[in-house]
Design an enzyme around this catalytic site. Structure first.
Site, PDB file in Angstrom:
ATOM      1  N   ARG A   1       0.731  -1.188   0.051  1.00 57.23           N
ATOM      2  CA  ARG A   1      -0.116   0.069   0.073  1.00 57.23           C
ATOM      3  C   ARG A   1       0.901   1.173  -0.001  1.00 57.23           C
ATOM      4  NH1 ARG A   1      -5.122  -1.534  -0.363  1.00 57.23           N
ATOM      5  NH2 ARG A   1      -5.828  -3.208   0.855  1.00 57.23           N
TER       6      ARG A   1
ATOM      7  N   GLY B   1      -7.477  -2.650  -7.407  1.00 60.93           N
ATOM      8  CA  GLY B   1      -8.640  -2.210  -7.130  1.00 60.93           C
ATOM      9  C   GLY B   1      -8.727  -0.670  -7.019  1.00 60.93           C
TER      10      GLY B   1
ATOM     11  N   ASP C   1     -13.129  -7.376  -3.100  1.00 54.95           N
ATOM     12  CA  ASP C   1     -14.457  -6.536  -2.724  1.00 54.95           C
ATOM     13  C   ASP C   1     -15.565  -6.327  -3.839  1.00 54.95           C
ATOM     14  OD1 ASP C   1     -13.516  -6.231  -0.196  1.00 54.95           O
ATOM     15  OD2 ASP C   1     -12.702  -4.215  -0.356  1.00 54.95           O
TER      16      ASP C   1
ATOM     17  N   GLY D   1     -14.266  -6.762   3.462  1.00 55.73           N
ATOM     18  CA  GLY D   1     -15.125  -5.506   2.767  1.00 55.73           C
ATOM     19  C   GLY D   1     -15.299  -4.339   3.782  1.00 55.73           C
TER      20      GLY D   1
ATOM     21  N   GLN E   1      -9.296 -15.096   2.793  1.00 52.81           N
ATOM     22  CA  GLN E   1     -10.323 -14.660   1.679  1.00 52.81           C
ATOM     23  C   GLN E   1      -9.331 -13.955   0.580  1.00 52.81           C
ATOM     24  OE1 GLN E   1     -14.104 -12.725   3.627  1.00 52.81           O
ATOM     25  NE2 GLN E   1     -12.060 -12.784   5.117  1.00 52.81           N
TER      26      GLN E   1
HETATM   27  O1  F6P Z   1      -9.373  -4.025  -0.521  1.00 55.58           O
HETATM   28  C1  F6P Z   1      -9.400  -5.337  -0.389  1.00 55.58           C
HETATM   29  C2  F6P Z   1      -9.358  -5.525   0.932  1.00 55.58           C
HETATM   30  O2  F6P Z   1      -8.883  -6.763   1.336  1.00 55.58           O
HETATM   31  C3  F6P Z   1     -10.397  -5.134   1.737  1.00 55.58           C
HETATM   32  O3  F6P Z   1     -11.472  -6.225   1.858  1.00 55.58           O
HETATM   33  C4  F6P Z   1      -9.918  -5.084   3.408  1.00 55.58           C
HETATM   34  O4  F6P Z   1     -10.656  -4.158   4.065  1.00 55.58           O
HETATM   35  C5  F6P Z   1      -8.604  -4.716   3.093  1.00 55.58           C
HETATM   36  O5  F6P Z   1      -8.199  -4.766   1.752  1.00 55.58           O
HETATM   37  C6  F6P Z   1      -7.364  -4.977   3.969  1.00 55.58           C
HETATM   38  O6  F6P Z   1      -6.055  -4.249   3.702  1.00 55.58           O
HETATM   39  P1  F6P Z   1      -4.828  -4.760   3.906  1.00 55.58           P
HETATM   40  O7  F6P Z   1      -4.514  -6.224   3.596  1.00 55.58           O
HETATM   41  O8  F6P Z   1      -3.917  -3.660   3.641  1.00 55.58           O
HETATM   42  O9  F6P Z   1      -5.019  -4.921   5.611  1.00 55.58           O
END
Ligand code: F6P
Length: 317
Positions: A70, A100, A126, A169, A250
Site C-alpha cells: 500500500r 482495485g 471487494d 469488505g 479470503q
Molecule cells: O481492498 C481489499 C481488502 O482486502 C479489503 O476487503 C480489506 O478491508 C483490505 O483490503 C485490507 O487491507 P490490508 O491487507 O492492507 O490490511
C-alpha cells in the site's frame, strides 16, 4: 508499442493475469517488465524483466509474484514525478495496472496528469470497481469464505449455537452478501444497509421459541466487529454466541477457474488495446465479451445493488 510495465495488487487470479499479459505481449514482440511492490517499485525504479518462461507455473498460484504494497508515498507530487521519470528512463511506453480502487486512483493520476498510456484491469476481492460486473479475485474470495462458513455451520448446527462470522469488505458488503446467500445464512450485516440489532435479537428469540436453535450471521468488517455484535446479541437474548473472523484467508488461495479465465481474458485484451493505441481505460467483461470503459468511470464509487439478494436471504431463512 515496444515495452510495457505491469503494476499489481494481490488477490487470486492476478498471477494468471500477469501470465496472460506477458505471453500476449510476446506474441506481438512487445517487451514486458514487472514493477516490484506496486507503486513503490515505480518510485524506487524496481523493475524485473518478464519473459514467457518467467511466468511458467504461476496460473494456479494466489497473490502476486511481483509482490505489492500500500504505497501512500505515491500521493506526494515529488514521488509521482520520480515514478514518471522512471517510466520514461526505462523506455516504458505503456502501463497496465492490475488492482482495485486504490491502484486505480493512482493509475488515473498517471494517465491524466502525466499522460502515461495506461490500461486498468480490475482485481479486488471487494468487487467494488464501478461499472464492472466482476473483478478478478472476487470469485475466489467468496468461495474461500463459503468453504470456511460451511465448516462453521457443522459446529453451529451440532451445538445449536449462534455464530457471527466476519468477512472482508472495508466499505462494501459484496463478499458478505454473496456468502450469506450461498451459505444459507440467517442475517447479513453490511455497510449498505442499516443495522437494527433489536430486530435481529427479536427474530432470534422468536425463532428459538419455535425450535430454531442455530444461527449464522455474516458481518462485513466495514459494518461492525463480529465480537461487538456477538456481545450485544448474547446480552439481549441470553443465548450463547461464538465469533469467527475469516480475515486475509479470503484474499489468498488457489484461484478458481473463473478468476483464472477472467485474468487470461483481461490480460490479453489489455495488451491488445494498448497496442491499438487506446489509453486511460479499464477492461472488463460485458455480455460474455471483453470490453472497456473509461478509467474515470471505473474510479467512481460503485453502488452495489443489495436489495434483491438481501430480500432473498430473508425469504429463504
Ligand atoms: O481492498 C481489499 C481488502 O482486502 C479489503 O476487503 C480489506 O478491508 C483490505 O483490503 C485490507 O487491507 P490490508 O491487507 O492492507 O490490511
Amino acid at each position: 508499442l515496444k515495452k510495457i510495465a505491469i503494476v499489481t495488487r494481490d488477490c487470486a487470479g492476478v498471477n494468471a493475469t500477469i501470465r496472460s499479459i506477458v505471453r500476449t505481449a510476446f506474441k506481438y514482440n512487445v517487451d514486458v517488465v514487472g514493477v516490484k511492490r506496486g507503486y513503490s517499485g515505480l518510485i524506487d525504479n524496481d523493475f524485473i524483466k518478464l519473459d514467457r518462461r518467467s511466468v511458467s507455473g504461476i496460473i494456479n498460484q494466489g497473490g502476486t509474484i511481483l509482490k505489492t504494497s500500500r504505497c501512500k508515498r505515491f500521493y506526494n507530487e515529488k514521488a509521482q514525478q520520480k515514478a514518471v521519470a522512471n517510466i520514461h528512463n526505462n523506455q516504458i511506453d505503456g502501463l497496465i495496472v492490475v488492482g482495485g480502487n486504490g491502484s486505480f486512483s493512482a493509475a488515473h493520476i498517471l494517465a491524466t496528469k502525466y499522460n502515461i498510456p495506461l490500461v486498468g484491469i480490475p482485481a479486488t476481492i471487494d468487487n467494488d470497481i464501478n461499472s464492472v460486473d466482476i473483478s478478478i479475485g472476487a470469485d475466489t474470495a467468496v468461495n474461500v469464505a463459503l468453504d470456511a462458513l460451511d465448516k462453521i455451520r457443522d459446529t453451529a448446527t451440532s451445538l445449536e449455537r449462534i455464530f457471527i462470522v466476519e468477512v472482508m469488505g472495508r466499505s462494501c458488503g459484496y463478499i458478505a452478501l454473496e456468502v450469506g446467500l450461498a451459505g444459507g445464512c440467517e442475517e447479513v450485516l453490511i455497510p449498505e444497509l442499516d443495522l437494527d440489532i433489536d430486530i435481529i435479537c427479536y427474530e432470534i428469540i422468536k425463532g428459538s421459541k419455535i425450535g430454531k436453535a442455530s444461527w449464522i450471521i455474516i458481518v462485513a468488517e466495514g459494518k461492525a466487529h463480529a465480537s461487538n455484535i456477538a456481545n450485544e446479541i448474547s446480552k439481549k437474548t441470553g443465548l450463547e454466541t461464538r465469533v469467527a473472523v475469516l480475515g486475509h484467508i479470503q484474499r489468498g488461495g488457489r484461484p478458481t477457474a473463473n478468476d483464472r479465465i477472467l485474468g487470461a481474458q483481461l490480460g490479453n485484451y489489455a495488451v491488445e488495446l494498448l497496442i491499438e493505441g487506446l489509453k486511460n481505460i479499464c477492461v472488463c467483461i460485458k455480455n460474455n465479451k471483453p470490453t472497456h470503459i473509461p478509467l474515470n468511470e471505473a474510479i467512481k464509487s460503485k453502488q452495489l445493488d443489495v436489495y434483491s439478494k438481501y430480500k432473498l436471504i430473508k425469504i429463504l431463512t
